[in-house]
Design a protein around this motif. Structure first.
Motif, PDB file in Angstrom:
ATOM      1  N   LEU A 128       0.854  -1.180   0.000  1.00  0.00           N
ATOM      2  CA  LEU A 128       0.000   0.000   0.000  1.00  0.00           C
ATOM      3  C   LEU A 128       0.891   1.231   0.000  1.00  0.00           C
ATOM      4  O   LEU A 128       1.875   1.285   0.737  1.00  0.00           O
ATOM      5  CB  LEU A 128      -0.886  -0.021   1.250  1.00  0.00           C
ATOM      6  N   GLN A 129       0.581   2.200  -0.835  1.00  0.00           N
ATOM      7  CA  GLN A 129       1.317   3.466  -0.883  1.00  0.00           C
ATOM      8  C   GLN A 129       0.407   4.544  -0.300  1.00  0.00           C
ATOM      9  O   GLN A 129      -0.271   5.255  -1.033  1.00  0.00           O
ATOM     10  CB  GLN A 129       1.705   3.802  -2.332  1.00  0.00           C
ATOM     11  N   PRO A 130       0.356   4.640   1.052  1.00  0.00           N
ATOM     12  CA  PRO A 130      -0.588   5.577   1.669  1.00  0.00           C
ATOM     13  C   PRO A 130      -0.332   7.031   1.253  1.00  0.00           C
ATOM     14  O   PRO A 130       0.796   7.488   1.233  1.00  0.00           O
ATOM     15  CB  PRO A 130      -0.337   5.406   3.166  1.00  0.00           C
ATOM     16  N   ASN A 131      -1.405   7.710   0.891  1.00  0.00           N
ATOM     17  CA  ASN A 131      -1.352   9.139   0.624  1.00  0.00           C
ATOM     18  C   ASN A 131      -2.526   9.841   1.295  1.00  0.00           C
ATOM     19  O   ASN A 131      -2.805  11.000   1.032  1.00  0.00           O
ATOM     20  CB  ASN A 131      -1.357   9.420  -0.883  1.00  0.00           C
TER      21      ASN A 131
ATOM     22  N   ASN B 116     -10.635  -2.501  -1.474  1.00  0.00           N
ATOM     23  CA  ASN B 116     -10.805  -1.201  -2.117  1.00  0.00           C
ATOM     24  C   ASN B 116     -12.276  -0.917  -2.335  1.00  0.00           C
ATOM     25  O   ASN B 116     -13.106  -1.835  -2.356  1.00  0.00           O
ATOM     26  CB  ASN B 116     -10.026  -1.118  -3.428  1.00  0.00           C
TER      27      ASN B 116
ATOM     28  N   GLY C  22      -6.841  13.681   2.745  1.00  0.00           N
ATOM     29  CA  GLY C  22      -6.265  13.126   1.530  1.00  0.00           C
ATOM     30  C   GLY C  22      -6.220  14.127   0.404  1.00  0.00           C
ATOM     31  O   GLY C  22      -6.576  15.293   0.561  1.00  0.00           O
TER      32      GLY C  22
ATOM     33  N   HIS D 239      -8.062   2.486  -1.227  1.00  0.00           N
ATOM     34  CA  HIS D 239      -7.425   1.182  -1.012  1.00  0.00           C
ATOM     35  C   HIS D 239      -6.929   1.128   0.431  1.00  0.00           C
ATOM     36  O   HIS D 239      -6.331   2.092   0.916  1.00  0.00           O
ATOM     37  CB  HIS D 239      -6.206   1.011  -1.940  1.00  0.00           C
ATOM     38  N   TRP D 240      -7.160  -0.007   1.116  1.00  0.00           N
ATOM     39  CA  TRP D 240      -6.682  -0.179   2.483  1.00  0.00           C
ATOM     40  C   TRP D 240      -6.474  -1.655   2.758  1.00  0.00           C
ATOM     41  O   TRP D 240      -6.888  -2.506   1.980  1.00  0.00           O
ATOM     42  CB  TRP D 240      -7.656   0.439   3.490  1.00  0.00           C
TER      43      TRP D 240
ATOM     44  N   CYS E 149      -4.511   4.925   4.188  1.00  0.00           N
ATOM     45  CA  CYS E 149      -5.095   4.355   2.984  1.00  0.00           C
ATOM     46  C   CYS E 149      -4.470   5.041   1.770  1.00  0.00           C
ATOM     47  O   CYS E 149      -3.746   6.022   1.908  1.00  0.00           O
ATOM     48  CB  CYS E 149      -6.612   4.522   2.966  1.00  0.00           C
ATOM     49  N   GLN E 150      -4.769   4.502   0.618  1.00  0.00           N
ATOM     50  CA  GLN E 150      -4.330   5.111  -0.636  1.00  0.00           C
ATOM     51  C   GLN E 150      -5.578   5.543  -1.380  1.00  0.00           C
ATOM     52  O   GLN E 150      -6.537   4.774  -1.497  1.00  0.00           O
ATOM     53  CB  GLN E 150      -3.535   4.111  -1.475  1.00  0.00           C
TER      54      GLN E 150
ATOM     55  N   SER F  36      -5.598   9.345   4.908  1.00  0.00           N
ATOM     56  CA  SER F  36      -5.929   8.686   6.167  1.00  0.00           C
ATOM     57  C   SER F  36      -7.423   8.836   6.443  1.00  0.00           C
ATOM     58  O   SER F  36      -7.975   9.926   6.272  1.00  0.00           O
ATOM     59  CB  SER F  36      -5.127   9.315   7.307  1.00  0.00           C
TER      60      SER F  36
ATOM     61  N   VAL G 165      -6.976   7.125  -5.021  1.00  0.00           N
ATOM     62  CA  VAL G 165      -6.704   7.416  -6.434  1.00  0.00           C
ATOM     63  C   VAL G 165      -7.931   8.152  -6.968  1.00  0.00           C
ATOM     64  O   VAL G 165      -9.037   7.612  -6.940  1.00  0.00           O
ATOM     65  CB  VAL G 165      -6.447   6.124  -7.235  1.00  0.00           C
TER      66      VAL G 165
END
Length: 75
Positions: free
Chosen positions: A4-7, A52, A71, A43-44, A31-32, A9, A34
């Motif tokens: 996961l590439q969190p960007n 997702n 986010g 996504h989490w 979470c991420q 929360s 997009v």
């Protein structure tokens, strides 16, 4: 499991409807997100599973404005 590439929360109550089923809560934490033209895909990881959900962009922006999600926002 994909990393996961969190960007973002989750910081409050954020739910989505899985098909015709009941509302499902996205757990608080990293979470991420997009962003697309009309939706946000979140996504989490939960219980060792990568999950997702796609929600309408308007709903996502309301969650951000109300502080339930920290986010990215569209440019």
């Amino acid at each position: 499991m994909e990393a996961l590439q969190p960007n973002a929360s989750i910081r409050g109550l954020v739910e989505f409807r899985a098909g015709d089923g009941p509302m499902v809560k996205i757990p608080e934490g990293p979470c991420q997100v997009v962003l697309a033209a009309d939706s946000a895909v979140i996504h989490w990881h939960e219980g060792g599973a990568a999950l997702n959900a796609a929600i309408p962009l308007a709903d996502y922006l309301e969650h951000v404005q109300e502080g339930r999600i920290e986010g990215p926002t569209p440019d």
